[in-house]
Design a protein around this motif. Structure first.
Motif, short mmCIF file in Angstrom:
data_model
loop_
_atom_site.label_atom_id
_atom_site.label_comp_id
_atom_site.label_asym_id
_atom_site.label_seq_id
_atom_site.Cartn_x
_atom_site.Cartn_y
_atom_site.Cartn_z
N PRO A 150 0.81 -1.23 0.00
CA PRO A 150 0.00 0.00 0.00
C PRO A 150 0.83 1.27 0.00
N GLU A 151 1.99 1.26 0.67
CA GLU A 151 2.82 2.46 0.76
C GLU A 151 3.44 2.85 -0.59
N ALA A 152 3.50 1.91 -1.54
CA ALA A 152 4.11 2.19 -2.85
C ALA A 152 3.13 2.84 -3.82
N ILE A 153 1.89 3.03 -3.40
CA ILE A 153 0.89 3.68 -4.24
C ILE A 153 0.89 5.18 -3.93
N ARG A 154 1.22 5.99 -4.95
CA ARG A 154 1.25 7.45 -4.75
C ARG A 154 -0.17 8.01 -4.60
N GLY A 155 -1.07 7.43 -5.37
CA GLY A 155 -2.45 7.89 -5.37
C GLY A 155 -3.19 7.16 -6.47
N ALA A 156 -4.44 7.59 -6.72
CA ALA A 156 -5.24 6.92 -7.74
C ALA A 156 -6.19 7.91 -8.41
N TRP A 157 -6.39 7.69 -9.71
CA TRP A 157 -7.37 8.43 -10.48
C TRP A 157 -8.67 7.65 -10.44
N LEU A 158 -9.78 8.34 -10.16
CA LEU A 158 -11.07 7.67 -10.11
C LEU A 158 -11.61 7.47 -11.53
N VAL A 159 -12.32 6.35 -11.71
CA VAL A 159 -12.87 5.98 -13.02
C VAL A 159 -14.40 5.91 -12.89
N ASP A 160 -15.11 6.49 -13.85
CA ASP A 160 -16.57 6.46 -13.78
C ASP A 160 -17.11 5.11 -14.25
N SER A 161 -18.43 4.94 -14.19
CA SER A 161 -19.05 3.64 -14.51
C SER A 161 -18.92 3.26 -15.98
N SER A 162 -18.57 4.23 -16.84
CA SER A 162 -18.38 3.91 -18.26
C SER A 162 -16.91 3.63 -18.60
N GLY A 163 -16.03 3.68 -17.60
CA GLY A 163 -14.61 3.38 -17.84
C GLY A 163 -13.80 4.60 -18.26
N LYS A 164 -14.30 5.78 -17.96
CA LYS A 164 -13.57 7.01 -18.31
C LYS A 164 -13.03 7.66 -17.02
N LEU A 165 -11.84 8.26 -17.13
CA LEU A 165 -11.25 8.97 -16.00
C LEU A 165 -12.12 10.16 -15.64
N THR A 166 -12.36 10.37 -14.36
CA THR A 166 -13.21 11.48 -13.92
C THR A 166 -12.41 12.77 -13.78
N GLY A 167 -11.09 12.66 -13.75
CA GLY A 167 -10.25 13.84 -13.52
C GLY A 167 -9.95 14.02 -12.05
N GLU A 168 -10.59 13.24 -11.19
CA GLU A 168 -10.36 13.34 -9.75
C GLU A 168 -9.22 12.41 -9.36
N TYR A 169 -8.29 12.94 -8.58
CA TYR A 169 -7.12 12.18 -8.12
C TYR A 169 -7.11 12.16 -6.61
N GLN A 170 -6.98 10.97 -6.03
CA GLN A 170 -6.91 10.84 -4.57
C GLN A 170 -5.49 10.47 -4.17
N GLU A 171 -4.86 11.35 -3.42
CA GLU A 171 -3.50 11.12 -2.96
C GLU A 171 -3.52 10.07 -1.85
N ASN A 172 -2.53 9.19 -1.84
CA ASN A 172 -2.39 8.18 -0.79
C ASN A 172 -1.58 8.78 0.35
N LEU A 173 -2.21 9.01 1.46
CA LEU A 173 -1.53 9.63 2.61
C LEU A 173 -0.52 8.70 3.24
N ARG A 174 -0.59 7.40 2.93
CA ARG A 174 0.37 6.42 3.48
C ARG A 174 1.57 6.23 2.56
N HIS A 175 1.64 6.94 1.44
CA HIS A 175 2.73 6.76 0.48
C HIS A 175 4.07 7.03 1.15
N GLY A 176 5.01 6.12 0.91
CA GLY A 176 6.35 6.26 1.47
C GLY A 176 7.04 4.91 1.50
N VAL A 177 8.09 4.82 2.27
CA VAL A 177 8.86 3.57 2.36
C VAL A 177 7.98 2.47 2.94
N PRO A 178 7.83 1.33 2.24
CA PRO A 178 7.03 0.23 2.79
C PRO A 178 7.59 -0.25 4.12
N GLN A 179 6.67 -0.57 5.03
CA GLN A 179 7.02 -1.00 6.39
C GLN A 179 6.56 -2.44 6.62
#
Length: 196
Positions: free
Chosen positions: A29-58
């Protein structure tokens, strides 16, 4: 956009290559910088959620230590004992192996055996114990660089009531599943001292 089309209603993760060489394998989980949300038709919504746990894996041994199962046979720090056992198993194969992180992925399978304490029906003397813990880990060596490994680490110990003759053995089963390793615990716990 191709990944979004394959994940309608989901998300497309941005993986940090600093910690993971193969984004299609296990990703901590720590290796994920964030994620772009995808709508129900498979298109990017433009919304990006940053992963607050991003960093060195523990390390994460919570699935080993959270269950209410007696682990006294592993000493005062069961997580440290299992990590050391994993490191020893890897170094037996490659002497300069360095474990970067270990994550226990599911609640391990446990097996504990004992006998009644003479004179007290309420007390049991533990004589043997074993566990099979599914893991993901990152290990690096000079020759091979970093590798992320998946499998099951098993540990069995016998003669627990007589520390002077205690015997321990580890198994490091790469690519194995928990059900497979769990089924072998019973034979492995008796295999150590040659009991039928």
């Amino acid at each position: 956009m191709a990944a979004a089309a394959e994940n309608p209603g989901g998300s497309v993760a941005e993986i940090d290559p600093t910690y993971v060489d193969d984004p299609n394998g296990y990703v901590p989980p720590e290796a994920i910088r964030g994620a772009w949300l995808v709508d129900s038709s498979g298109k990017l919504t433009g919304e990006y959620q940053e992963n607050l746990r991003h960093g060195v894996p523990q390390d994460d041994f919570s699935k080993l230590t959270d269950p209410d199962h007696w682990l006294g046979w592993l000493g005062d720090d069961p997580a440290a004992a299992v990590r050391k056992g994993i490191e020893e198993s890897l170094r037996a194969q490659v002497a300069d192996a360095v474990v970067e992180w270990v994550k226990v992925l599911e609640t391990p399978r446990f097996l504990t055996g004992g006998r009644r304490q003479s004179g007290d029906e309420q007390l049991m003397l533990v004589t043997r114990a074993a566990l099979a813990a599914p893991f993901a880990l990152s290990v690096s060596t000079r020759q091979h660089g970093r590798s992320i490994l998946l499998g099951v680490f098993s540990w069995a110990a016998v003669n627990l009531s007589s520390p002077e003759v205690r015997k321990d053995r580890h198994w490091f089963d790469l690519g194995a599943g928990l059900d497979w390793a769990g089924e072998r615990l019973h034979e492995r716990i008796y295999e150590i001292d040659g009991s039928p």
